[in-house]
Design an enzyme around this catalytic site. Structure first.
Site, PDB file in Angstrom:
ATOM      1  N   ASP B  53      -7.630   3.087  -3.136  1.00 41.88           N
ATOM      2  CA  ASP B  53      -8.144   4.187  -3.106  1.00 41.88           C
ATOM      3  C   ASP B  53      -9.069   4.420  -3.717  1.00 41.88           C
ATOM      4  O   ASP B  53      -9.603   3.585  -4.918  1.00 41.88           O
ATOM      5  CB  ASP B  53      -6.901   5.431  -3.458  1.00 41.88           C
ATOM      6  N   TYR B 111       0.382  -5.002  -9.668  1.00 49.48           N
ATOM      7  CA  TYR B 111      -0.254  -3.901 -10.009  1.00 49.48           C
ATOM      8  C   TYR B 111      -0.070  -3.804 -11.524  1.00 49.48           C
ATOM      9  O   TYR B 111       1.043  -3.957 -12.042  1.00 49.48           O
ATOM     10  CB  TYR B 111      -0.108  -2.546  -9.225  1.00 49.48           C
TER      11      TYR B 111
END
Lengths: 247, 247
Positions: B53, B111
């Site tokens: 994003d 992540y």
């Protein structure tokens, strides 16, 4: 009136420098407006220890001002931080003697300059370092730094445009250290005063010496010639930090 | 046609995310245009390992593509970096087998999420961390992380808007570590796949558990209820990094 001293950090990237200018986002402008809001006036004038250019950062800039209401130090700290944008942090708020002046009371300043050493620009450090991918002999840089320490005429290291006539300054300490964890070298300069762009020109010259593009003792020649054209380079604003102001 | 795999890092701050969109600055758009420039065509289509994003960073995003000219790996690396803006760095360029696909060949992803712990926002980390100034009991967070590891239905942890029906994912590893030097805590999640906003929702829930706002075993309840409204928070994009893609 209560006299205050604030110590603050800022990311200079999105400011048109410290000093207030019409129609520009400046550190001084943001601070004066926030203080004005607290005092329910338009703006409260502040004095800074000195300017920083657009893109130059501060870890310990100092400002002083008179405020019409006496607010405890911790309350001033909290109130100001609640009014600050995310790129300014007030680190400390203190009552100051009436004759304290952020600029005129300053006895010295310490600047830091971070140089990234990677082959390509690191995306996460592009705004916070200069970049020098060339071979660098820190032993040569160290010899040159010994020539920087002391009292010298820094005319060759001052960007034109300044109105200051006396360009003699004293550098008390000038160091370089390798930071292999971040693949950087970090310079620090502690002196009684610095001319316009002086640290950035010193760093550019030091890097050229470290890469063998100049004689290791070129500083001695540059002090003599008093000619800005001879020092040429200016390291980018992004690597420069006003680290501390001494009183 | 030569098939390539690129590994890259980017600062997500000034991108409208990874995925190409008309009239927006995207990572995919910038890469496709640069490859097009090298091949003297408009654009070369690339496949990424997945979207990130706006504001989300990458330390090891992977893309794959067919290129009309065979260029040695090191020359591709240099050429692409010379065409990149400063907020993207190509870390590696490799020839890849024809059937390699950055997304479909991926076996897992890692992540990282950085949480700043200071009382106020640090100006230099505002774009690179989330911020949680409240007391945090890492022992509680650790207990909750043990509930995160394993195969679970993560419906409660997926932002609405996705088209994916099967929301079962396996998390192989979920850790938190204290980084006192930077006054941060750093989460890592390694799993076979992640739903839309999943890491950011996991982190928000973990921080609430660590601050005593939720039961330490609330994850077990949240897996059962399958209700996004129950998990509520989403940690900001700025703290999230796609660290590695595994093949």
């Amino acid at each position: 009136m209560t006299h205050y001293k604030l110590t603050l950090a800022y990311d200079g990237t999105n400011f048109a420098g410290y000093q207030i200018q019409p129609h520009q986002r400046t550190v001084q402008g943001v601070l004066q407006k926030a203080l004005g809001k607290m005092a329910k006036v338009d703006s409260i004038h502040i004095d800074g220890s000195g300017r920083t250019d657009s893109g130059v950062h501060a870890l310990g800039q100092v400002v002083s001002f008179d405020f019409p209401i006496e607010i405890p130090e911790q309350a001033m700290l909290r109130a100001m931080n609640s009014l600050m944008p995310l790129d300014i942090e007030i680190l400390k708020a203190e009552f100051a003697p009436e004759d304290f002046h952020a600029r005129y009371s300053a006895k010295g300043k310490r600047y830091m300059y971070r140089v990234a050493r990677g082959r390509f620009t690191d995306p996460f450090n592009r705004l916070y370092t200069g970049h020098w991918p060339y071979p660098l002999d820190l032993a040569k840089v160290q010899i040159a730094l010994d020539d920087v320490v002391g009292t010298h005429d820094f005319t060759s290291f001052a960007a034109s445009g300044g109105v200051i006539v006396n360009k003699v300054r004293t550098i008390y300490e000038a160091t370089v250290r390798d930071d292999p964890e971040h693949n950087e070298v970090v310079f620090e300069f502690y002196g009684n005063g610095f001319l316009y762009n002086m640290v950035r020109i010193l760093v550019a010259t030091l890097l050229e010496i470290g890469s063998g593009r100049r004689d290791v003792h070129d500083f001695l020649r540059l002090y003599e010639v008093k000619d800005r054209q001879q020092a040429r380079g200016t390291a980018p604003a992004s690597g420069l930090y006003l680290k501390e102001v001494y009183y």
